[in-house]
Design an enzyme around this catalytic site. Structure first.
Site, mmCIF file in Angstrom:
data_model
loop_
_atom_site.group_PDB
_atom_site.id
_atom_site.type_symbol
_atom_site.label_atom_id
_atom_site.label_comp_id
_atom_site.label_asym_id
_atom_site.label_seq_id
_atom_site.Cartn_x
_atom_site.Cartn_y
_atom_site.Cartn_z
ATOM 1 N N ALA A 74 0.873 -1.177 0.000
ATOM 2 C CA ALA A 74 0.000 0.000 0.000
ATOM 3 C C ALA A 74 0.905 1.221 0.000
ATOM 4 C CB ALA A 74 -0.912 0.005 1.223
ATOM 5 N N HIS A 483 -10.790 40.526 6.366
ATOM 6 C CA HIS A 483 -11.362 40.657 7.706
ATOM 7 C C HIS A 483 -12.785 40.091 7.733
ATOM 8 C CE1 HIS A 483 -12.292 42.466 11.614
ATOM 9 N NE2 HIS A 483 -13.452 42.849 11.072
#
Length: 504
Positions: A74, A483
């Site tokens: 894997a 902001h």
């Protein structure tokens, strides 16, 4: 912004040219399309972890015939299978549980009861890992990288014998061989890891139930992350550390605040403490401890003990001695600035060579190494590899610490801004931490940035880019930040470095 251009021009001892690759070494001249002995590759990569598979893909993209050999069957290495990815899955799941249990009500979300389902949590983690490993295999196929599943070892500098996971054997030939076999758990004398009661990070990622008491040996990133996972889920966590501080590489001021934060989360610390012996004859585990400087012994009992004392290069079975590849006393393969070993045609990257043992560092090594092999120029600056501890709050840093600058004798300025003064952090009621910037006193060039906050691992990359291009604190301060965002704290800290912050 004249200061910015001055900062970019001035070369200081803080970041010297040798940081491109500080480890110099002089040298002289299965079932998935297995390569046969008659088929020579331009590049053969041993290891399919972050460094190995990235190197293989990059080599193929540069037109080089490439084979990647991986013993696990894997792809993704330790990071994806039993490291970075599964730990972040559990950190997120445990954080969600902790928030539901302790914070939801204050946000107007009321629940009748909250319970931990460990098997379900583990299943989610395993699903994430499985999908990602398959995804990497798809990337190799897409880029026409030959993938051999098996354990490789050198027959010669250009031949690798592979014992395949199906039980067969094949020989893979290559003009250039890259060793990318990663690292393994570092054990401690007298302590046998059984992955049940005494576990490594691998075992800590697969516990079947929440231990009532958990002892973590080692106060590094991995130990603190795994301690956080099980602490949130209900374990009584005690961290035993031989050194006088947790995470010794961390900036001292940040480290102290970080430890206080973890203590508020009920994590206990026994620093300057040595583990003398471990007894597993009873139902649990009993540790005998003594002060690092010597003194009276004490005992500490737990259901599970996590050994998290670091990692060591994994080169077992490669037969490096057969071809004469040289290593240092720590078992790390010695390479020059082009990642070449002392054996022509053999290269090494990632955790098996000196430098930070981090997945993203290994990836950069892999790309640069292949670029050199292809006749191009590669570059990795180990001074600018960010480090992140994925607890809550997270701690992320890049560049120098204040202690390092004092040791180097560099004149510097410090700018700090607390998240308690950041509007987004206050709005979401998660405002613990700060941003700390260190800049050259004369040129204002940024030398180091340290962040403790939620998602600090995401915020740090603006700082990485700034250091990469020699930016000044004024450069960041004069850059517009949206902001309300957490990143405004970095802007304010930059303002505090060269002038004054606005919101404090």
């Amino acid at each position: 912004m004249a200061m910015a251009s001055i900062a970019r021009r001035k070369a200081t001892a803080v970041f010297s040219s040798s940081s491109k690759h500080p480890f110099k070494y002089s040298w002289t001249a299965g079932s998935r399309g297995f390569a046969s002995g008659s088929e020579e590759n331009d590049v053969v990569v041993i290891g399919g972890g972050p460094g190995g598979y990235v190197a293989a893909i990059k080599a193929a993209q540069l037109g080089l015939k490439t084979t990647c050999i991986e013993k696990r069957g894997a792809l993704g290495g330790t990071c994806l299978n039993v490291g970075c990815i599964p730990s972040k899955a559990l950190l997120h799941s445990s954080h969600m549980y902790h928030e539901a249990k302790h914070s939801f009500a204050s946000h107007g979300v009321k629940l009748g009861s909250v319970e931990v389902d460990v098997p379900a949590m583990m299943a989610q983690k395993d699903k994430a890992v499985g999908n990602l490993t398959k995804g990497i295999e798809g990337l190799l196929k897409k880029n026409k990288v030959n993938y051999v599943k098996g354990y490789g070892k050198f027959l010669s500098p250009s031949e690798i014998s592979v014992d395949t996971i199906e039980g067969g054997n094949t020989v893979v030939k290559g003009k250039n061989i890259i060793i990318a076999t990663g690292s393994d758990v570092k054990g401690l004398p007298g302590i046998t890891i059984d992955e049940e009661r005494i576990v490594s990070s691998t075992g800590a990622l697969a516990l079947k139930e929440v231990p009532k008491k958990l002892i973590v040996i080692g106060a590094g990133y991995i130990g603190l992350e795994m301690g956080s996972v099980w602490g949130r889920l209900g374990s009584e966590v005690t961290v035993v550390e031989f050194a006088p501080d947790i995470v010794p590489t961390m900036d001292g001021e940040i480290r102290k605040q970080f430890q206080r934060s973890l203590e508020k989360q009920k994590m206990k610390f026994m620093l300057k403490t040595k583990v003398v012996s471990v007894d597993t004859t009873g139902n649990g585990v009993k540790l005998t401890l003594e002060p690092a400087a010597g003194g009276d012994q004490t005992t500490l009992e737990a259901d599970v003990v996590l050994v998290s004392a670091g990692r060591i290069p994994f080169t077992a079975g490669l037969q490096l001695d057969k071809i004469g590849v040289e290593t240092d006393k720590a078992g790390r393969i010695l390479v020059n600035q082009r990642f070449a070993t002392n054996v022509p045609g053999v290269y090494a990257i990632g955790d098996v060579i000196p430098g930070p043992m981090l997945a993203h560092k290994a990836e950069e090594d892999g790309v640069a190494c292949v670029e050199y092999i292809a006749g191009k120029e590669g570059h990795v600056d180990y001074d600018l590899v960010p480090g992140v501890c994925y607890t809550h709050p997270e701690v992320a840093s890049v560049g120098r610490t204040e202690e390092q600058l004092k040791t180097l004798g560099v004149d510097y300025r410090v700018g700090k801004f607390p998240f308690l003064a950041n509007s987004r952090a206050k709005a979401i009621d998660d405002a613990e931490g700060l941003v700390k910037i260190l800049a050259d006193k004369e040129t204002d060039r940024i030398l180091g940035v340290h962040i403790m906050s939620p998602n600090a691992g995401e915020l740090i990359h603006e700082a990485v880019l700034a250091l990469q291009y020699g930016a000044s604190s004024e450069d960041i301060a004069r850059t517009c930040h949206a902001h309300p965002t957490m990143s405004e704290a970095l802007k304010e800290a930059a303002m505090a470095t060269y002038d004054k912050a606005i919101h404090i």
